[in-house]
Design an enzyme around this catalytic site. Structure first.
Site, PDB file in Angstrom:
ATOM      1  CG  ASP A  17      -1.891   1.074   1.241  1.00  0.00           C
ATOM      2  OD1 ASP A  17      -2.848   0.956   0.463  1.00  0.00           O
ATOM      3  OD2 ASP A  17      -1.718   2.061   1.970  1.00  0.00           O
ATOM      4  CB  THR A  52       0.672   2.980  -5.464  1.00  0.00           C
ATOM      5  OG1 THR A  52       0.540   2.199  -4.284  1.00  0.00           O
ATOM      6  CG2 THR A  52       2.036   2.776  -6.049  1.00  0.00           C
ATOM      7  CG  ASP A  74      -6.571  -0.588  -0.039  1.00  0.00           C
ATOM      8  OD1 ASP A  74      -6.495   0.044   1.023  1.00  0.00           O
ATOM      9  OD2 ASP A  74      -5.647  -0.636  -0.875  1.00  0.00           O
TER      10      ASP A  74
HETATM   11  N1  LIG Z   1      -6.654  -7.425 -12.953  1.00  0.00           N
HETATM   12  C1  LIG Z   1      -6.083  -6.284 -13.315  1.00  0.00           C
HETATM   13  N2  LIG Z   1      -5.581  -6.120 -14.546  1.00  0.00           N
HETATM   14  C2  LIG Z   1      -4.998  -4.958 -14.895  1.00  0.00           C
HETATM   15  N3  LIG Z   1      -4.860  -3.902 -14.090  1.00  0.00           N
HETATM   16  C3  LIG Z   1      -5.341  -4.001 -12.857  1.00  0.00           C
HETATM   17  C4  LIG Z   1      -5.984  -5.191 -12.391  1.00  0.00           C
HETATM   18  N4  LIG Z   1      -6.345  -5.003 -11.111  1.00  0.00           N
HETATM   19  C5  LIG Z   1      -5.963  -3.750 -10.791  1.00  0.00           C
HETATM   20  N5  LIG Z   1      -5.363  -3.141 -11.822  1.00  0.00           N
HETATM   21  C6  LIG Z   1      -4.809  -1.783 -11.883  1.00  0.00           C
HETATM   22  O1  LIG Z   1      -3.780  -1.635 -10.932  1.00  0.00           O
HETATM   23  C7  LIG Z   1      -3.735  -0.287 -10.474  1.00  0.00           C
HETATM   24  C8  LIG Z   1      -3.797  -0.224  -8.987  1.00  0.00           C
HETATM   25  O2  LIG Z   1      -2.676  -0.817  -8.429  1.00  0.00           O
HETATM   26  P1  LIG Z   1      -2.416  -0.813  -6.860  1.00  0.00           P
HETATM   27  O3  LIG Z   1      -3.639  -1.231  -6.154  1.00  0.00           O
HETATM   28  O4  LIG Z   1      -1.166  -1.566  -6.638  1.00  0.00           O
HETATM   29  O5  LIG Z   1      -2.087   0.697  -6.557  1.00  0.00           O
HETATM   30  P2  LIG Z   1      -3.030   1.873  -6.089  1.00  0.00           P
HETATM   31  O6  LIG Z   1      -4.449   1.459  -6.097  1.00  0.00           O
HETATM   32  O7  LIG Z   1      -2.672   3.058  -6.908  1.00  0.00           O
HETATM   33  O8  LIG Z   1      -2.521   2.161  -4.639  1.00  0.00           O
HETATM   34  P3  LIG Z   1      -2.811   1.367  -3.272  1.00  0.00           P
HETATM   35  O9  LIG Z   1      -3.693   0.214  -3.584  1.00  0.00           O
HETATM   36  O10 LIG Z   1      -1.446   0.970  -2.831  1.00  0.00           O
HETATM   37  O11 LIG Z   1      -3.453   2.355  -2.395  1.00  0.00           O
HETATM   38  C9  LIG Z   1      -4.932   0.425 -11.076  1.00  0.00           C
HETATM   39  O12 LIG Z   1      -4.532   1.215 -12.164  1.00  0.00           O
HETATM   40  C10 LIG Z   1      -5.822  -0.734 -11.489  1.00  0.00           C
HETATM   41  O13 LIG Z   1      -6.657  -0.392 -12.571  1.00  0.00           O
HETATM   42 MG   LIG Z   2      -5.146  -0.279  -5.091  1.00  0.00          MG
END
Ligand SMILES: Nc1ncnc2c1ncn2[C@@H]1O[C@H](COP(=O)(O)OP(=O)(O)OP(=O)(O)O)[C@@H](O)[C@H]1O
Ligand SMILES: [Mg+2]
Length: 552
Positions: free
Chosen positions: A61, A95, A390
């Site tokens: 996170d 992120t 989350d």
């Molecule tokens: N199955 C999937 N295929 C492609 N992209 C995905 C998938 N699941 C999530 N994502 C993408 O991954 C990204 C989110 O990644 P992540 O959750 O690691 O980071 P964040 O949401 O920015 O931050 P955090 O969750 O750490 O608060 C988003 O752009 C989301 O659309």
């Molecule tokens: Mg996320």
């Protein structure tokens, strides 16, 4: 006296101006973004953070990583704030927010090198952000609370790539059930108060043993084995004060000259305790939750009266219990009446993972629910807890706003494309800033590809071409290495996650850009809170290498 230098700052103050100030700040902010970049997306990695006390946190996170990193540089701290705001506002996308902020500054640096003034870049970025939010709104699709499967997909997307990956289906179902049962609908507006959802972590068992309880769980067992294990139609007394004899405030000494006197002294104490317990019984309560202690003898009397009692309940739990059962928190036993008691259909002690816990179900207010989280080790449970957090937040946001966008980099590519078109309609140098903004947003799909070991350039080209053909939801299938319709892949996120990323990242980038003078007074001798710093070994974190030591 001519030529005499004048000092306006305290001796030892450090002043950095103009380009140097800007590039220092930008470098620091970029370093922060770089530090969390590798955790983005389904294939993002985790980080292990060790604090000065040796406590270990393993997380993916963004906000947690940056908080634990204990960053000192003032501009870098602003990026940390972006991530924190994102966490407070929507709980997900922390992120992304830091990464976008870093990329906006990186692009700005290029423009500054081309002699474009930072205020022009700032105003161009603002225009671009406004347009970006407009485009995002136009991409949004509606979601209804009754669309259970869609809500589960939102939860699953938020949990993807985190510690809970393996059991995300079950946990998503639990998250959706929990959130939908606490939704408040008034005047057609839905609100979700996350305080109504408690998460109780219990190490042991498997993640699959986690469950949703419509009620509350208190991690305590009844204080006396003669008390009933189960109380139906429970009337709860929520007591703030102890059931004990008070120590006298003054140091009194009692001299006893005969065994009879001692006996009568003890008898009197017993009577006093009995009286308190009588009051409890008199109120009609059959369950007592006490925030403080309950003396042994009082325990015995309570057990004799068939009352179920637990003691030393956490204050936060007491408050939740009051809300859930409709009872009042009582401080003075003399004033208690039957109206002050809370109600629950069943209070029961059950064994969970070797320990006894108290379950309070069938409450007056069914809006209090508890998720019982299980998992092999403490770190497993903690990391699942943060992923679940989350999920709970995004489902809540989706229900409140009823607006969704597809994920997987698709909104960023679409917005970038629209911004490029918009830039062409602008005159003057702001056009360049809007273009730079568009390119900066593509950092999200590029990073998703990089983290999945795919070629970022090929993927970006393919994404752009699909979007140009009108496939607005084309995103990256990181598992197959293909560009597909994210909506059909059930990769969906609340609109607010994306608009918040745009707003928070733009604001902080603009703020950092507008600084051209850093005046730092020398620090006094480091206080105890400054001594800890980063534990040894943390200096080598990927991405942090770019920051020259002691930059401020
Ligand atoms: N199955 C999937 N295929 C492609 N992209 C995905 C998938 N699941 C999530 N994502 C993408 O991954 C990204 C989110 O990644 P992540 O959750 O690691 O980071 P964040 O949401 O920015 O931050 P955090 O969750 O750490 O608060 C988003 O752009 C989301 O659309
Ligand atoms: Mg996320």
């Amino acid at each position: 006296m001519a030529g005499q230098p004048i000092f306006i700052l305290k001796e030892g103050s450090k002043r950095t101006r103009g380009r140097d100030a800007q590039s220092n700040n930008i470098m620091a902010a970029k370093a922060v973004a770089e530090a969390v970049r590798t955790t983005l997306g389904p294939k993002g990695m985790d980080k292990m953070l060790v604090d000065a006390m040796g406590d270990v946190v393993i997380t993916n996170d963004g906000a947690t990583i940056l908080k634990e990193m204990d960053i000192e540089h003032p501009a870098a701290k602003m990026v940390v704030e972006v991530s924190k705001t994102q966490d407070d506002e929507v709980g997900d996308g922390t992120t992304s927010a830091a990464v976008v902020a870093g990329e906006l500054l990186k692009k700005a640096e290029d423009l500054i090198e081309q002699e474009i003034h930072p205020t022009i870049i700032a105003s161009g970025y603002r225009l671009a952000a406004e347009k970006a939010v407009e485009v995002l709104n136009s991409l949004a699709m509606n979601v209804d609370m009754s669309n259970h499967d869609l809500l589960v997909s939102i939860a699953e997307t938020a949990m993807t790539g985190k510690g809970a990956e393996a059991s995300k289906r079950l946990l998503s179902e639990i998250a959706v059930d929990a959130v939908t049962s606490v939704v408040d609908t008034n005047e057609k507006k839905k609100t979700v108060d996350k305080d109504n959802i408690s998460v109780v972590k219990k190490v042991g068992g498997r993640v699959e043993d986690s469950e949703l309880i419509k009620g509350m769980i208190i991690d305590k067992e009844r204080i006396h084995s003669n008390m009933p294990e189960k109380v139906k139609d429970a009337k709860l007394l929520l007591l703030n004060s102890a059931i004990e004899l008070k120590d006298t405030e003054v140091d009194a000494e009692i001299s006893i000259t005969s065994p009879d006197q001692l006996q009568s002294f003890l008898d009197q104490e017993e009577q006093m305790l009995k009286k308190i317990v009588q009051k409890v019984i008199g109120s009609g309560a059959n369950v007592v939750f006490c925030q403080k202690g309950i003396e042994d003898l009082a325990q015995h009397y309570l057990a004799k009266a068939g009352i179920f009692a637990i003691r030393r309940v956490k204050k936060s739990d007491m408050e939740k219990l009051a809300r859930a059962t409709g009872g009042k928190l009582i401080t003075n036993m003399d004033e208690v009446t039957s109206e002050d008691l809370g109600y629950a259909g069943l209070v029961e002690e059950k064994k969970v993972g070797g320990d006894n816990m108290t379950f309070v179900t069938g409450c007056n207010n069914p809006k209090a629910v508890t998720i019982l989280l299980r998992g092999g080790t403490e770190h497993v449970v903690d990391s699942i807890d943060s992923a679940l957090e989350d999920a709970l937040r995004v489902v809540g946001v989706a229900i409140e706003d009823e607006k969704l966008v597809a994920g997987g980099g698709s909104p960023e590519v679409e917005v970038a494309l629209r911004l490029q078109e918009y830039a062409a309609t602008l005159e003057g140098r702001e056009q360049l800033a809007v273009k730079a903004y568009a390119e900066a947003l593509e950092v999200i799909p590029r990073t998703l590809a990089e983290n999945a070991g795919l070629d970022p350039i090929d993927m970006l080209m393919e994404l752009r071409s699909q979007h140009e053909k009108g496939m607005k939801t084309a995103g990256l299938d990181v598992y197959e290495g293909k560009v597909v319709d994210m909506w059909k892949n059930f990769v969906v996120e609340p609109l607010r996650v994306k608009t918040q990323v745009i707003n928070a990242a733009t604001e902080s980038a603009v703020m950092i850009l507008r600084i051209d003078d850093i005046i730092a007074s020398t620090r006094a001798a480091p206080g105890p809170e400054d001594m800890g710093g980063m534990p040894p070994g943390m200096g080598g974190m990927p991405g942090m290498g770019g920051m020259p030591p002691g930059m401020m």
